[in-house]
Design a protein around this motif. Structure first.
Motif, PDB file in Angstrom:
ATOM      1  N   GLY A  31       1.092  -1.217   0.034  1.00 33.11           N
ATOM      2  CA  GLY A  31       0.057   0.074   0.110  1.00 33.11           C
ATOM      3  C   GLY A  31       0.741   1.311  -0.069  1.00 33.11           C
ATOM      4  O   GLY A  31       1.986   1.184   0.334  1.00 33.11           O
TER       5      GLY A  31
ATOM      6  N   GLY B 169      -3.021   4.318   2.536  1.00 35.80           N
ATOM      7  CA  GLY B 169      -1.579   3.856   3.332  1.00 35.80           C
ATOM      8  C   GLY B 169      -0.534   4.897   3.280  1.00 35.80           C
ATOM      9  O   GLY B 169       0.485   4.545   4.136  1.00 35.80           O
TER      10      GLY B 169
ATOM     11  N   ASP C 295      -5.940   1.718   6.639  1.00 39.62           N
ATOM     12  CA  ASP C 295      -6.051   1.855   5.097  1.00 39.62           C
ATOM     13  C   ASP C 295      -7.483   0.823   4.511  1.00 39.62           C
ATOM     14  O   ASP C 295      -7.623  -0.113   5.269  1.00 39.62           O
ATOM     15  CB  ASP C 295      -4.766   0.936   4.458  1.00 39.62           C
TER      16      ASP C 295
END
Length: 352
Positions: free
Chosen positions: A68, A254, A280
């Motif tokens: 991420g 992220g 996230d």
């Protein structure tokens, strides 16, 4: 279970206390197990025990080494838009991690907005997704988050590296954020370094040197620039409308640090100089929004501002202040020729 922020504080070393140190030690014991599994999977493809499946059309993969936060979604949109400009019929295949409902996860909802009319199928089996898209007329598949998904044959592997945290704290999962060793960069055909404007020139040069040790692929540097503010009805406003005004910022992505830097570049003043960071792919509740709205009203903020990935999954609510998403676009800094050639070279239909 610890929160995502608590986990990152532990593996990054930001928490120096003994419980965090003990947790790092335990995670370090698991790291070789994960690394061995990733290495064996890659070896099975490298030596031909497993073979990638060809779906009959070119495949462009956009992925990364770490988990991420590198900016894949706006890059996937940029690739798709380039292919559309060349008269192609692209389609997107992705896994659909943490989907909200049948409409797909936040990334699909964002890509549906940025690439209207472009087919997008989310399926854990990316090969099945790609074949279904081809059956419906797709001339080229853009594989979102596909670098480690080696079962699907691809013609171009674009690997993203976030300049602000390029190697995921230098360790593989679960001790760090690397999905596989940096040596995997040898598979990349193009490396796109994102957020290079957020690091110093010396840090940028050092990173480029580190990349060169593991890859001979062309390296392109880039940044994400503010494009406007989208409201919940879909109307786009100029970011200048809030320039110099205080806002309450929040996100569930992220890299919340990157979001904060983009907001500041757009000239927005952050309440308490901070971004309220959720995990996230966080699924927002009315309670989440009511708390954020209350904070905004208490601080006399002009608006609550989030990312587009957040906006597309907010629950309905009558808000007394605007809730806006800061849209960003990819801007190439160095390597535009390599970027254009990569898309042009692989974004053409195969001969029958």
């Amino acid at each position: 279970m610890p929160s995502e922020k608590a986990f990152l504080d532990i593996i990054s070393g930001r928490r120096p206390d003994w419980p965090a140190a003990a947790a790092r030690g335990a995670l370090a014991l698991l790291e070789p197990v994960y690394a061995a599994g990733a290495a064996l999977k890659n070896l099975s493809f490298d030596v031909g025990i497993k073979r990638p499946q060809d779906v009959g059309v070119p495949v462009v993969s956009v992925g990364n080494l770490t988990t991420g936060g590198t900016g894949k979604t706006p890059v996937v949109a940029a690739v798709v838009q380039k292919l559309l400009q060349r008269g192609m019929k692209p389609a997107i295949a992705s896994r659909g991690y943490r989907s909200v409902d049948a409409a797909g996860n936040d990334e699909k909802r964002v890509l549906d907005l940025l690439c209207p009319g472009v087919p997008h199928i989310q399926n854990r089996d990316r090969i099945a997704a790609a074949r279904e898209l081809v059956a419906h007329g797709a001339e080229i598949i853009v594989l979102d988050d596909g670098f480690q998904h080696r079962r699907l044959k691809r013609d171009l592997d674009i690997v993203l590296i976030d300049a602000t945290n390029p190697w995921g704290y230098g360790r593989q999962l679960p001790r760090g954020l690397l999905r596989e060793s940096r040596h995997a960069l040898k598979r990349a055909r193009l490396i796109l370094v994102t957020r290079t404007d957020l690091v110093s020139s010396s840090e940028r040069e050092r990173l480029l040197d580190e990349i060169a040790r593991d890859s001979s692929a062309p390296v392109v540097t880039s940044r994400f620039v503010p494009h406007g503010l989208r409201d919940r009805s879909g109307l786009i406003h100029s970011s200048d409308d809030l320039k110099g005004r205080q806002v309450v910022a929040f996100c569930g992505i992220g890299n919340p640090t990157g979001f904060r830097a983009t907001l500041e570049r757009a000239g927005l003043l952050l309440h308490s100089h901070a971004v309220t960071a959720f995990a996230d792919h966080h699924h927002y509740t009315r309670d989440d929004l009511e708390a954020l709205i209350a904070e905004a009203q208490a601080s006399d903020a002009a608006a609550a501002v989030c990312t587009l990935k957040d906006l597309v999954k907010l629950p309905p609510i009558d808000a007394p202040i605007p809730i806006l998403a800061l849209e960003i676009t990819l801007e190439i800094i160095d390597g535009s020729t390599a970027w254009e050639r990569a898309i042009a070279g692989y974004g053409i239909p195969r001969a029958p």
